[in-house]
Design a protein around this motif. Structure first.
Motif, PDB file in Angstrom:
ATOM      1  N   ASP A 173       0.828  -1.211   0.000  1.00 16.34           N
ATOM      2  CA  ASP A 173       0.000   0.000   0.000  1.00 16.34           C
ATOM      3  C   ASP A 173       0.863   1.261   0.000  1.00 16.34           C
ATOM      4  O   ASP A 173       0.589   2.213  -0.734  1.00 16.34           O
ATOM      5  N   ARG A 174       1.904   1.258   0.804  1.00 17.37           N
ATOM      6  CA  ARG A 174       2.797   2.417   0.838  1.00 17.37           C
ATOM      7  C   ARG A 174       3.537   2.578  -0.486  1.00 17.37           C
ATOM      8  O   ARG A 174       3.725   3.684  -0.969  1.00 17.37           O
ATOM      9  N   PHE A 175       3.954   1.457  -1.047  1.00 18.54           N
ATOM     10  CA  PHE A 175       4.604   1.521  -2.349  1.00 18.54           C
ATOM     11  C   PHE A 175       3.640   2.074  -3.396  1.00 18.54           C
ATOM     12  O   PHE A 175       4.037   2.874  -4.252  1.00 18.54           O
ATOM     13  N   VAL A 214       2.475   8.955  -6.813  1.00 23.36           N
ATOM     14  CA  VAL A 214       3.036  10.309  -6.734  1.00 23.36           C
ATOM     15  C   VAL A 214       4.195  10.462  -7.714  1.00 23.36           C
ATOM     16  O   VAL A 214       4.280  11.466  -8.438  1.00 23.36           O
ATOM     17  N   LEU A 215       5.087   9.483  -7.747  1.00 22.14           N
ATOM     18  CA  LEU A 215       6.226   9.571  -8.665  1.00 22.14           C
ATOM     19  C   LEU A 215       5.786   9.551 -10.124  1.00 22.14           C
ATOM     20  O   LEU A 215       6.342  10.268 -10.957  1.00 22.14           O
ATOM     21  N   PHE A 250       6.706  12.613 -12.579  1.00 20.26           N
ATOM     22  CA  PHE A 250       7.613  12.348 -13.690  1.00 20.26           C
ATOM     23  C   PHE A 250       6.910  11.887 -14.960  1.00 20.26           C
ATOM     24  O   PHE A 250       7.561  11.403 -15.892  1.00 20.26           O
ATOM     25  N   SER A 251       5.596  12.059 -15.058  1.00 26.39           N
ATOM     26  CA  SER A 251       4.857  11.610 -16.241  1.00 26.39           C
ATOM     27  C   SER A 251       5.312  12.326 -17.510  1.00 26.39           C
ATOM     28  O   SER A 251       5.197  11.779 -18.607  1.00 26.39           O
ATOM     29  N   PRO A 279      12.407   2.877 -20.907  1.00 30.05           N
ATOM     30  CA  PRO A 279      11.242   2.330 -20.186  1.00 30.05           C
ATOM     31  C   PRO A 279      10.393   3.462 -19.613  1.00 30.05           C
ATOM     32  O   PRO A 279      10.906   4.533 -19.300  1.00 30.05           O
ATOM     33  N   LYS A 280       9.121   3.188 -19.481  1.00 33.51           N
ATOM     34  CA  LYS A 280       8.221   4.191 -18.903  1.00 33.51           C
ATOM     35  C   LYS A 280       8.481   4.309 -17.410  1.00 33.51           C
ATOM     36  O   LYS A 280       9.076   3.429 -16.790  1.00 33.51           O
ATOM     37  N   VAL A 281       8.010   5.399 -16.835  1.00 31.71           N
ATOM     38  CA  VAL A 281       8.225   5.684 -15.419  1.00 31.71           C
ATOM     39  C   VAL A 281       7.696   4.541 -14.555  1.00 31.71           C
ATOM     40  O   VAL A 281       8.376   4.084 -13.633  1.00 31.71           O
ATOM     41  N   GLN A 282       6.504   4.057 -14.848  1.00 33.38           N
ATOM     42  CA  GLN A 282       5.916   2.981 -14.048  1.00 33.38           C
ATOM     43  C   GLN A 282       6.792   1.723 -14.091  1.00 33.38           C
ATOM     44  O   GLN A 282       6.997   1.073 -13.072  1.00 33.38           O
ATOM     45  N   GLU A 283       7.326   1.399 -15.251  1.00 32.44           N
ATOM     46  CA  GLU A 283       8.186   0.222 -15.374  1.00 32.44           C
ATOM     47  C   GLU A 283       9.465   0.383 -14.563  1.00 32.44           C
ATOM     48  O   GLU A 283       9.915  -0.565 -13.910  1.00 32.44           O
TER      49      GLU A 283
END
Length: 94
Positions: A43-45, A51-52, A56-57, A70-74
């Motif tokens: 949950d904290r992650f 937020v990140l 950084f989108s 790679p995309k930010v999420q990856e």
């Protein structure tokens, strides 16, 4: 900037220590003990990831596709897997 933040963030170290302590605990085989601790970190992650990704989108829009990055999420998910959820840790769990 994103990779610098991820690499130097202490939160991943704290989560790794917390999860390692959880998996080496004699009660790690009990679902009532293990699941709440995993959910706490996850949950904290999830909040940190959201937020990140929002901050950084712009990197995805401007650079990821054009430079085959790679995309930010990856990046964030890979970092979490490498730093916090190691195969050695999972093998210790009975």
């Amino acid at each position: 900037l994103l990779t610098h933040f991820l690499s130097n963030s202490l939160v991943f170290h704290e989560w790794t220590r917390f999860l390692t302590d959880t998996f080496v605990n004699p009660r790690a085989g009990e679902e009532a003990f293990l699941v709440p601790r995993l959910e706490l970190v996850w949950d904290r992650f999830g909040r940190l990831r959201d937020v990140l990704e929002e901050i950084f989108s712009v990197l995805d829009l401007r650079y990821a596709w054009h430079h085959r990055l790679p995309k930010v999420q990856e990046l964030i998910m890979d970092h979490m897997r490498r730093r916090c959820i190691t195969p050695e840790m999972l093998q210790k769990n009975p």
